[in-house]
Design a protein around this motif. Structure first.
Motif, PDB file in Angstrom:
ATOM      1  N   GLN A 360       0.821  -1.211   0.000  1.00 28.16           N
ATOM      2  CA  GLN A 360       0.000   0.000   0.000  1.00 28.16           C
ATOM      3  C   GLN A 360       0.859   1.266   0.000  1.00 28.16           C
ATOM      4  O   GLN A 360       0.540   2.245  -0.682  1.00 28.16           O
ATOM      5  N   TYR A 361       1.932   1.237   0.751  1.00 27.07           N
ATOM      6  CA  TYR A 361       2.828   2.402   0.812  1.00 27.07           C
ATOM      7  C   TYR A 361       3.477   2.627  -0.550  1.00 27.07           C
ATOM      8  O   TYR A 361       3.541   3.757  -1.045  1.00 27.07           O
ATOM      9  N   PHE A 362       3.947   1.546  -1.177  1.00 25.01           N
ATOM     10  CA  PHE A 362       4.579   1.676  -2.493  1.00 25.01           C
ATOM     11  C   PHE A 362       3.594   2.238  -3.513  1.00 25.01           C
ATOM     12  O   PHE A 362       3.939   3.109  -4.323  1.00 25.01           O
ATOM     13  N   ASN A 363       2.367   1.750  -3.471  1.00 26.50           N
ATOM     14  CA  ASN A 363       1.355   2.211  -4.432  1.00 26.50           C
ATOM     15  C   ASN A 363       1.067   3.702  -4.284  1.00 26.50           C
ATOM     16  O   ASN A 363       0.804   4.394  -5.283  1.00 26.50           O
ATOM     17  N   LYS A 364       1.101   4.210  -3.059  1.00 26.71           N
ATOM     18  CA  LYS A 364       0.737   5.609  -2.827  1.00 26.71           C
ATOM     19  C   LYS A 364       1.938   6.561  -2.847  1.00 26.71           C
ATOM     20  O   LYS A 364       1.800   7.722  -3.233  1.00 26.71           O
ATOM     21  N   ILE A 365       3.104   6.068  -2.430  1.00 25.24           N
ATOM     22  CA  ILE A 365       4.264   6.952  -2.280  1.00 25.24           C
ATOM     23  C   ILE A 365       5.256   6.770  -3.420  1.00 25.24           C
ATOM     24  O   ILE A 365       5.949   7.710  -3.812  1.00 25.24           O
TER      25      ILE A 365
END
Length: 385
Positions: A360-365
Motif C-alpha cells: 500500500q505504501y509503495f502504491n501511494k508513495i
C-alpha cells in the motif's frame, strides 16, 4: 556481530580490539512534541543500536572508522582540544573525546571501529547512540567514575555544544538508562523517571522507516515551539503557569478563545498528549496493550490534525495500519515530516501486515518503507568477550 567486528578491526588496524561496547537506539512510544512544553515522554531502548570495538594504543593518534561509512576514515593527532570536522559522523565520538579532554582526563591514543544497525536520519537517534557508546567506553577504559545519568548528560552536552544541535535529553537518557522489557516515563526538565513494564508476549513492536528524509523537521519544530511559547504568555495573563503542560484541561477549554485558531490546535495537542502519557503508563502497568494501542492511535491523530507534523508518508502508514486487522496501535515517532512510525501488531499477523503495508505504501508513495522487528532492550553496556 562479534566475529564480523573482529575481522574488520584486524583488516583496518592489523590486530584485535580490546573491548566491545553497545548502545541501543530508542523509540519514543508516546508523548511527542511536549518535552519542551514541560510534559512527559515515554521512550524505550530497542535492541538495534551501535557497536563500538575499541583499543588503547601507545601511538598519540585517534583513529576512527565505521562500517556504515567505509569511505570516511580519520586519523587525528592527540590534542589539548578538538574542533568540529565539517559535517562528518566523526564529530559525535570526537566531541566525546574533547569533553573528557576538557575535564582533564587527557585520553591517549585509541582505535575505534563503529557499526550501527540503525537507519541514519530516520529519527531513532543514531547520533545519540554513538555519543553514549563512546562516552561509556572511554569512562570504562580510563576508570572514570561516571554513572549512566552523567553519561547521558555529557552526551547531550556534546551534541549541543560540539556538534551544534540543540537537542533535549530524552535520546541520550533513554539510551543510557534503558531497561529490557520496560519503557521509561521521563520528565525531561527534572530527569525524574519511572520504569514501566512493557510485556509484548502476544504482540510485536515494528519500526517502519518511511525512507523520507526529515527535510522540514527542524524548521517546523522551531515554528511549533515559538507558537507554544506565545500561547503560554497569553494564558499567563489569566494565570501563572510554568509550562503548557501544567495548564489544567478545564482552564484550557474555558480560556482557549484567548488564542488564535492555530494556537488552539497546538495547545490542545500539548495538553491532551501529556494526559495520554499518564494514561499509557497506567495501561501498561495493567498490561492492557489494547488500551495502549488506542492511545497510540489518538496520539497520531492529534499530531496529524492538531499539531500538523506528520505528512503524507507517515499518515499513509498510519491510515493503512489502523485499517488492517491485527494492528492494535500505530503512530509516528520522533519529530515528524518523515522518519519513522511504530506499530503494535498481533504476532500471527506480522508477516501479512508487512506485505500489506509495503504494497500500500509503495502504491501511494512510489517507493517502499523499511520495516524492522524490534525488542525492548537494555541501555548502554559492555559486551563481555
Amino acid at each position: 556481530m562479534q566475529t564480523l567486528l573482529q575481522q574488520e578491526f584486524r583488516s583496518r588496524y592489523n590486530h584485535d580490539f580490546d573491548r566491545l561496547f553497545f548502545a541501543p537506539a530508542r523509540v519514543n512510544l508516546i508523548g511527542e512534541h511536549i518535552d519542551y512544553n514541560g510534559g512527559l515522554v515515554m521512550p524505550c531502548a530497542i535492541t538495534h543500536g551501535t557497536y563500538l570495538a575499541i583499543k588503547r594504543t601507545e601511538e598519540p593518534v585517534l583513529k576512527f572508522s565505521s562500517l556504515n561509512f567505509p569511505e570516511d576514515t580519520f586519523e587525528i593527532p592527540i590534542q589539548n582540544s578538538y574542533t568540529k570536522n565539517k559535517d562528518y559522523w566523526v564529530n559525535y565520538p570526537l566531541g566525546v573525546v574533547d569533553y573528557f579532554t576538557q575535564k582533564g582526563l587527557e585520553p591517549g591514543g585509541m582505535e575505534f571501529l563503529f557499526y550501527g544497525n540503525i537507519p541514519n536520519g530516520a529519527g531513532l537517534s543514531s547520533s545519540a547512540s554513538i555519543e553514549v557508546v563512546t562516552a561509556y567506553a572511554i569512562k570504562t577504559l580510563y576508570n572514570v567514575s561516571y554513572g549512566t545519568t552523567q553519561i547521558a548528560l555529557l552526551s547531550q552536552e556534546v551534541e549541543n555544544n560540539f556538534v551544534g544541535v540543540n537537542c533535549g535529553i530524552m535520546d541520550q537518557f533513554s539510551i543510557a538508562m534503558g531497561k529490557a522489557n520496560h519503557a521509561l516515563v521521563l520528565d525531561c526538565e527534572t530527569l525524574e523517571f519511572n520504569y514501566i513494564p512493557f510485556q509484548l508476549k502476544d504482540h510485536t513492536l515494528l519500526v517502519l522507516n518511511t525512507n523520507k528524509q526529515r527535510t522540514l523537521a527542524a524548521s517546523k519544530y522551531n515554528e511549533r515551539r515559538a507558537t507554544c511559547e506565545a500561547a503560554l504568555k497569553i494564558f499567563n495573563q489569566k494565570g501563572s503557569f510554568s509550562s503548557l503542560c501544567t495548564i489544567p484541561e478545564d482552564f484550557f477549554e474555558n480560556h482557549k478563545e484567548m488564542l488564535t485558531p492555530e494556537m488552539q490546535q497546538r495547545v490542545k495537542h500539548v495538553i491532551y498528549e501529556n494526559q495520554r502519557v499518564h494514561q499509557s503508563a497506567q495501561a501498561l502497568k495493567q498490561n492492557n496493550i489494547i488500551e495502549f494501542g488506542q492511545l497510540m492511535n489518538a496520539s497520531h491523530e492529534s499530531l496529524m490534525n492538531d499539531y500538523e507534523v506528520t505528512g503524507l508518508e507517515l499518515d499513509t502508514i498510519y491510515l493503512e495500519s489502523i485499517a488492517f486487522s491485527g494492528v492494535v496501535g500505530c503512530r509516528m515517532t520522533g519529530a515528524g515530516f518523515g522518519g519513522c512510525a511504530i506499530a503494535l501488531v498481533e504476532n500471527n499477523r506480522v508477516e501479512d501486515y508487512k506485505t500489506h503495508i509495503s504494497n500500500q505504501y509503495f502504491n501511494k508513495i512510489g517507493y517502499a518503507p523499511t520495516i524492522y522487528e524490534v525488542s525492548i532492550g537494555g541501555g548502554v553496556q559492555e559486551i563481555i568477550l
